[in-house]
Design an enzyme around this catalytic site. Structure first.
Site, short mmCIF file in Angstrom:
data_model
loop_
_atom_site.label_atom_id
_atom_site.label_comp_id
_atom_site.label_asym_id
_atom_site.label_seq_id
_atom_site.Cartn_x
_atom_site.Cartn_y
_atom_site.Cartn_z
N ASN A 114 59.50 10.07 -52.67
CA ASN A 114 60.81 9.93 -52.05
C ASN A 114 61.50 11.27 -51.85
O ASN A 114 62.28 11.44 -50.92
CB ASN A 114 61.68 8.95 -52.84
CG ASN A 114 61.23 7.52 -52.57
OD1 ASN A 114 60.64 7.23 -51.53
ND2 ASN A 114 61.47 6.62 -53.51
N SER B 94 62.58 2.64 -59.09
CA SER B 94 62.44 3.73 -58.12
C SER B 94 63.37 4.89 -58.45
O SER B 94 63.16 6.00 -57.98
CB SER B 94 62.80 3.25 -56.72
OG SER B 94 61.94 2.25 -56.29
N HIS C 16 55.66 3.77 -61.10
CA HIS C 16 56.35 3.47 -59.84
C HIS C 16 55.34 3.09 -58.76
O HIS C 16 54.63 3.95 -58.24
CB HIS C 16 57.18 4.69 -59.41
CG HIS C 16 57.97 4.48 -58.17
ND1 HIS C 16 58.03 5.39 -57.14
CD2 HIS C 16 58.75 3.44 -57.78
CE1 HIS C 16 58.81 4.93 -56.19
NE2 HIS C 16 59.26 3.74 -56.54
N GLU D 224 53.16 6.35 -59.02
CA GLU D 224 53.68 7.56 -59.65
C GLU D 224 53.94 7.23 -61.13
O GLU D 224 54.75 6.36 -61.44
CB GLU D 224 54.99 7.99 -58.97
CG GLU D 224 54.77 8.51 -57.55
CD GLU D 224 56.08 8.91 -56.85
OE1 GLU D 224 56.09 9.91 -56.14
OE2 GLU D 224 57.09 8.19 -57.01
N1 NAD Z 1 61.29 -3.20 -53.13
C1 NAD Z 1 60.75 -1.98 -53.09
O1 NAD Z 1 60.40 -1.46 -52.04
C2 NAD Z 1 60.50 -1.23 -54.39
C3 NAD Z 1 59.56 -0.19 -54.40
C4 NAD Z 1 59.28 0.47 -55.61
C5 NAD Z 1 59.96 0.11 -56.75
N2 NAD Z 1 60.91 -0.88 -56.71
C6 NAD Z 1 61.57 -1.25 -57.97
O2 NAD Z 1 61.06 -2.48 -58.42
C7 NAD Z 1 62.08 -3.19 -59.13
C8 NAD Z 1 62.18 -4.58 -58.56
O3 NAD Z 1 62.45 -4.51 -57.19
P1 NAD Z 1 62.16 -5.74 -56.20
O4 NAD Z 1 62.32 -5.19 -54.83
O5 NAD Z 1 60.91 -6.43 -56.59
O6 NAD Z 1 63.42 -6.67 -56.54
P2 NAD Z 1 63.58 -8.24 -56.30
O7 NAD Z 1 65.03 -8.48 -56.23
O8 NAD Z 1 62.69 -8.72 -55.19
O9 NAD Z 1 63.00 -8.90 -57.66
C9 NAD Z 1 63.61 -8.76 -58.90
C10 NAD Z 1 63.21 -9.97 -59.73
O10 NAD Z 1 63.67 -9.75 -61.07
C11 NAD Z 1 64.05 -11.00 -61.57
N3 NAD Z 1 64.93 -10.79 -62.73
C12 NAD Z 1 66.20 -10.31 -62.75
N4 NAD Z 1 66.66 -10.27 -64.01
C13 NAD Z 1 65.67 -10.74 -64.80
C14 NAD Z 1 65.54 -10.96 -66.18
N5 NAD Z 1 66.54 -10.69 -67.01
N6 NAD Z 1 64.38 -11.47 -66.64
C15 NAD Z 1 63.36 -11.75 -65.81
N7 NAD Z 1 63.42 -11.56 -64.48
C16 NAD Z 1 64.57 -11.07 -63.98
C17 NAD Z 1 64.72 -11.70 -60.41
O11 NAD Z 1 64.78 -13.10 -60.61
C18 NAD Z 1 63.83 -11.28 -59.25
O12 NAD Z 1 62.81 -12.25 -59.01
C19 NAD Z 1 63.34 -2.35 -59.02
O13 NAD Z 1 63.47 -1.60 -60.20
C20 NAD Z 1 63.07 -1.43 -57.83
O14 NAD Z 1 63.69 -0.16 -57.95
C21 NAD Z 1 61.17 -1.58 -55.55
#
Ligand code: NAD
Length: 287
Positions: free
Chosen positions: A190, A118, A139, A151
């Site tokens: 955002n 994000s 995104h 995005e």
């Molecule tokens: N949550 C939101 O609302 C949202 C919205 C848009 C974008 N994002 C982006 O999405 C990404 C993930 O966010 P999320 O909310 O799903 O996080 P999350 O914490 O729910 O999930 C992250 C996952 O990545 C895994 N992980 C970490 N290191 C790893 C590795 N080395 N190899 C494989 N897996 C690994 C973890 O085990 C976990 O399951 C971030 O970059 C965030 O900015 C999040």
């Protein structure tokens, strides 16, 4: 192009994989542990089952969509035949750069490498690979199974072909992509949300209207599903506050200074739904 791999099976990655599978794609979903992959599959099952209960999906299609998500803790196995990889691991630059270096080594030379970050522009990550031209931001929005937008943000080195492939993948997943030609903090959504929210806080701090009336004005007058204060409670006021503080501290721009009333809420531990009170009150049964 239909072979998709998703790296990171958290809130975003699990649903990105499931959304593609609902559109008929075979998807590899990778995370570090079987436990996390099991949780992802279980959570997706819940979403699919609810659609079946509501009559929006047949049990057979739900079964097929679940079966098209293939999980593995082996990164090489996840990506070795991928046309496009979407990374959705923790929001940590070091971790993302390590993953991209690994993906560069393990994925086919022609594969596009996309990040769902994000906040991190792809140019901060792409130079960990030997293929910055094939790196791009895709995104998605939470919850991915519901939110239509993607995005697509190109970095200075992203090629036209990579952009086209990312846009095509988003469409093939049944999502609507928009292209952002310059790397910019907050991308489009955002930024606009942030500007509208700051204005709402300015009106509140200036005593122009009560927060309930500002929410009602935005909900009824702009047809937004939630006004800025209700949305803040939903996402967590600490998150809203930290995002503003970060922008204010990094730019020094007064426009981004967090509202004193928002700061007071956070100091009082009133973070919104998750603590039972923010701008509004949430009785326990409602949480
Ligand atoms: N949550 C939101 O609302 C949202 C919205 C848009 C974008 N994002 C982006 O999405 C990404 C993930 O966010 P999320 O909310 O799903 O996080 P999350 O914490 O729910 O999930 C992250 C996952 O990545 C895994 N992980 C970490 N290191 C790893 C590795 N080395 N190899 C494989 N897996 C690994 C973890 O085990 C976990 O399951 C971030 O970059 C965030 O900015 C999040």
């Amino acid at each position: 192009m239909s072979r998709l791999a998703v790296v990171g099976a958290g809130s975003m990655g699990a649903q990105i994989a499931q959304q593609a599978a609902l559109r008929g794609m075979d998807v590899k979903l990778h995370d570090q542990t079987d436990e996390q992959l099991r949780k992802a599959v279980e959570s997706n099952r819940g979403h699919l089952n609810r659609r079946v209960e509501k009559g929006r999906l047949t049990a057979r299609d739900a079964e097929a969509a679940a079966a098209r998500v293939h999980t593995t803790t082996d990164l090489a196995e996840a990506v070795d035949r991928a046309d496009l990889v979407i990374e959705a691991v923790f929001e940590d630059l070091g971790v993302k750069r390590e993953i991209f270096a690994e993906l560069d080594r393990l994925a086919p030379a022609a594969a596009v490498l996309a990040s769902n970050s994000s906040t991190m522009a792809i140019s901060k990550i792409a130079d960990a690979t030997r293929r910055p031209h094939a790196c791009v931001n895709m995104h998605f929005f939470f919850p991915v199974l519901v939110m239509d937008l993607v995005e697509v943000v190109r970095g200075p080195e992203t090629s036209d072909e990579t952009v086209d492939r990312a846009m095509a993948m988003a469409r093939a997943m049944g999502r609507t992509p928009v292209l952002i030609n310059k790397e910019i903090d907050g991308f489009i959504v955002n930024r606009i949300l942030h500007a509208a929210t700051q204005e709402a806080y300015r009106l509140l701090d200036a005593g122009v209207a009560r927060f309930e009336d500002i929410d009602t004005a935005v909900e009824k007058g702009l047809n937004w599903p939630m006004g800025p204060f209700r949305l803040g409670d939903f996402s967590g006021l600490d998150i809203t506050y930290r995002a503003r503080l970060h922008m204010f501290e990094t730019t020094g721009d007064e426009r981004y200074r967090p509202s004193p009333q928002l700061e007071a809420k956070v100091r009082a531990g009133k973070m919104g739904r998750k603590t039972g009170e923010g701008w509004y009150r949430y009785p326990k049964t409602d949480n």
